[in-house]
Design a protein around this motif. Structure first.
Motif, mmCIF file in Angstrom:
data_model
loop_
_atom_site.group_PDB
_atom_site.id
_atom_site.type_symbol
_atom_site.label_atom_id
_atom_site.label_comp_id
_atom_site.label_asym_id
_atom_site.label_seq_id
_atom_site.Cartn_x
_atom_site.Cartn_y
_atom_site.Cartn_z
ATOM 1 N N PRO A 119 56.762 29.564 52.500
ATOM 2 C CA PRO A 119 55.742 30.488 51.980
ATOM 3 C C PRO A 119 56.100 30.969 50.593
ATOM 4 N N PRO A 120 55.094 31.217 49.761
ATOM 5 C CA PRO A 120 55.363 31.658 48.390
ATOM 6 C C PRO A 120 55.860 33.094 48.352
ATOM 7 N N THR A 121 56.592 33.402 47.326
ATOM 8 C CA THR A 121 57.028 34.774 47.108
ATOM 9 C C THR A 121 55.897 35.569 46.471
ATOM 10 N N ASP A 122 56.037 36.885 46.475
ATOM 11 C CA ASP A 122 55.032 37.723 45.813
ATOM 12 C C ASP A 122 54.961 37.418 44.323
ATOM 13 N N ALA A 123 56.105 37.063 43.748
ATOM 14 C CA ALA A 123 56.117 36.752 42.322
ATOM 15 C C ALA A 123 55.292 35.499 42.040
ATOM 16 N N GLU A 124 55.388 34.513 42.927
ATOM 17 C CA GLU A 124 54.606 33.285 42.746
ATOM 18 C C GLU A 124 53.113 33.564 42.904
ATOM 19 N N LEU A 125 52.767 34.376 43.892
ATOM 20 C CA LEU A 125 51.363 34.710 44.094
ATOM 21 C C LEU A 125 50.811 35.527 42.933
ATOM 22 N N GLN A 126 51.617 36.452 42.429
ATOM 23 C CA GLN A 126 51.176 37.265 41.299
ATOM 24 C C GLN A 126 50.964 36.399 40.070
ATOM 25 N N LYS A 127 51.850 35.427 39.881
ATOM 26 C CA LYS A 127 51.716 34.510 38.752
ATOM 27 C C LYS A 127 50.429 33.710 38.855
ATOM 28 N N TRP A 128 50.117 33.242 40.062
ATOM 29 C CA TRP A 128 48.863 32.495 40.278
ATOM 30 C C TRP A 128 47.659 33.402 40.019
ATOM 31 N N MET A 129 47.735 34.614 40.528
ATOM 32 C CA MET A 129 46.636 35.561 40.362
ATOM 33 C C MET A 129 46.407 35.896 38.905
ATOM 34 N N ASP A 130 47.492 36.096 38.147
ATOM 35 C CA ASP A 130 47.374 36.416 36.717
ATOM 36 C C ASP A 130 46.790 35.255 35.931
ATOM 37 N N ALA A 131 47.023 34.021 36.409
ATOM 38 C CA ALA A 131 46.499 32.839 35.717
ATOM 39 C C ALA A 131 45.017 32.613 36.000
ATOM 40 N N HIS A 132 44.488 33.248 37.048
ATOM 41 C CA HIS A 132 43.076 33.078 37.406
ATOM 42 C C HIS A 132 42.437 34.436 37.675
ATOM 43 N N PRO A 133 42.421 35.321 36.704
ATOM 44 C CA PRO A 133 41.922 36.685 36.945
ATOM 45 C C PRO A 133 40.451 36.733 37.327
ATOM 46 N N GLU A 134 39.651 35.773 36.825
ATOM 47 C CA GLU A 134 38.218 35.806 37.091
ATOM 48 C C GLU A 134 37.892 35.586 38.567
ATOM 49 N N LYS A 135 38.824 34.993 39.309
ATOM 50 C CA LYS A 135 38.556 34.696 40.710
ATOM 51 C C LYS A 135 38.738 35.909 41.612
ATOM 52 N N TYR A 136 39.511 36.880 41.163
ATOM 53 C CA TYR A 136 39.878 37.977 42.053
ATOM 54 C C TYR A 136 39.440 39.354 41.549
ATOM 55 N N ALA A 137 38.984 39.437 40.320
ATOM 56 C CA ALA A 137 38.539 40.731 39.789
ATOM 57 C C ALA A 137 37.310 41.203 40.556
ATOM 58 N N ALA A 138 37.293 42.478 40.874
ATOM 59 C CA ALA A 138 36.128 43.046 41.552
ATOM 60 C C ALA A 138 34.926 42.977 40.615
ATOM 61 N N ALA A 139 33.805 42.515 41.133
ATOM 62 C CA ALA A 139 32.615 42.353 40.303
ATOM 63 C C ALA A 139 32.031 43.706 39.917
ATOM 64 N N ALA A 140 31.383 43.729 38.759
ATOM 65 C CA ALA A 140 30.693 44.944 38.327
ATOM 66 C C ALA A 140 29.534 45.239 39.265
ATOM 67 N N THR A 141 29.173 46.505 39.346
ATOM 68 C CA THR A 141 28.005 46.904 40.131
ATOM 69 C C THR A 141 26.990 47.585 39.218
ATOM 70 N N TYR A 142 25.721 47.495 39.619
ATOM 71 C CA TYR A 142 24.629 47.983 38.774
ATOM 72 C C TYR A 142 23.670 48.856 39.574
#
Length: 280
Positions: A119-142
């Protein structure tokens, strides 16, 4: 004529029949038995096999099989193994697209079997998340209002502009300007995915460029043309890893499997001399 008569008489002799039958039997065993591997004809159903059959039964029927049912499962296992081996001897696996795809899928599974063992470490997951911010950012609401004006080909740009100007100047009432539409005229705390489901992607994408507090447009949807007035925008925010851990983990694993499969395929492919007609 005499020779034909003697041949006919010879063929009726029991000894000739016996020798012919013996030759057929010998020929059969010579063709099918001389290269037989005795182990290839040995079928062993051990305790592990029986436990597997019982577990499969329990999974399907939520109870243990009776002895008669277990005997039937064992007999079915033996029958399938016999047919499987005989099919291989006849080469039935060749030129069969269903078998070919099934075996290819199984090879992919075997290549990726260890993808979840480390299993990946938190550091590896954070690195993946930082490389793909658009996939996990909470969407704006209107929060917005919308007025449906009709199909685009029924409206001129001048008429749309006049309606918009009249609304912003207070010379027109939003309740009477628009046409009926089976969609809400007012949306509160609408997320981008939810707005997209109702109005379409073209409509939701256009919201990001609209000024708040004023009627804007034209904004197109799958239904036609709208004017939109945004009152509140809550920008999306970047979540913490714990907020989206499972989604990040799923994507990380999918990427790892894809990389492993590509590496394995390249390794296999390097051993083959591949030639394609028309491509030299």
């Amino acid at each position: 004529m005499a020779q034909t008569s003697r041949l006919t008489k010879l063929l009726k002799e029991p000894l000739v029949h016996f020798l012919a039958g013996a030759l057929l039997v010998f020929g059969f065993f010579w063709a099918t038995g001389s290269n037989r591997d005795p182990a290839d004809y040995a079928i062993s159903i051990d305790e592990t096999d029986i436990a597997r059959l019982q577990a499969r039964w329990v999974q399907n029927f939520r109870r243990n099989p009776t002895q008669a049912e277990l005997d039937g499962l064992i007999e079915q296992e033996i029958t399938e193994e016999i047919y499987y081996r005989e099919a291989l001897r006849l080469g039935l696996e060749y030129n069969d697209p269903v078998v070919r795809r099934r075996l290819a899928t199984k090879m992919r599974f075997l290549n990726n079997a260890d993808s979840g063992s480390n299993p990946p470490t938190d550091a590896e997951l954070q690195k993946w998340m930082d490389a793909h911010p658009e996939k996990y950012a909470a969407a704006a609401t209107y929060d917005f209002e919308q007025i449906y004006l009709g199909q685009g080909d029924q409206l001129t740009a001048e008429r749309i502009n006049n309606i918009r100007h009249d609304l912003n100047a207070g010379r027109a009432d939003a309740q009477t300007v628009g046409k009926p539409l089976s969609l809400p005229g007012r949306v509160r705390n609408g997320s981008v995915p939810g707005i997209t489901r109702q109005f379409g992607e073209q409509f939701s994408s256009a919201l990001t460029g609209l000024e708040t507090g004023l009627w804007s447009g034209p904004v197109s949807s799958g239904f036609g043309v709208h004017l939109v007035k945004i009152s509140t925008v809550v920008p999306g925010k970047s979540p913490s890893l714990n907020d989206v851990r499972q989604a990040v983990l799923n994507d990380w694993r999918a990427n790892k499997i894809a990389l492993q499969e590509k590496e394995a395929l390249n390794s296999y492919r390097s051993q083959y001399d591949i030639r394609i007609a028309g491509q030299e």
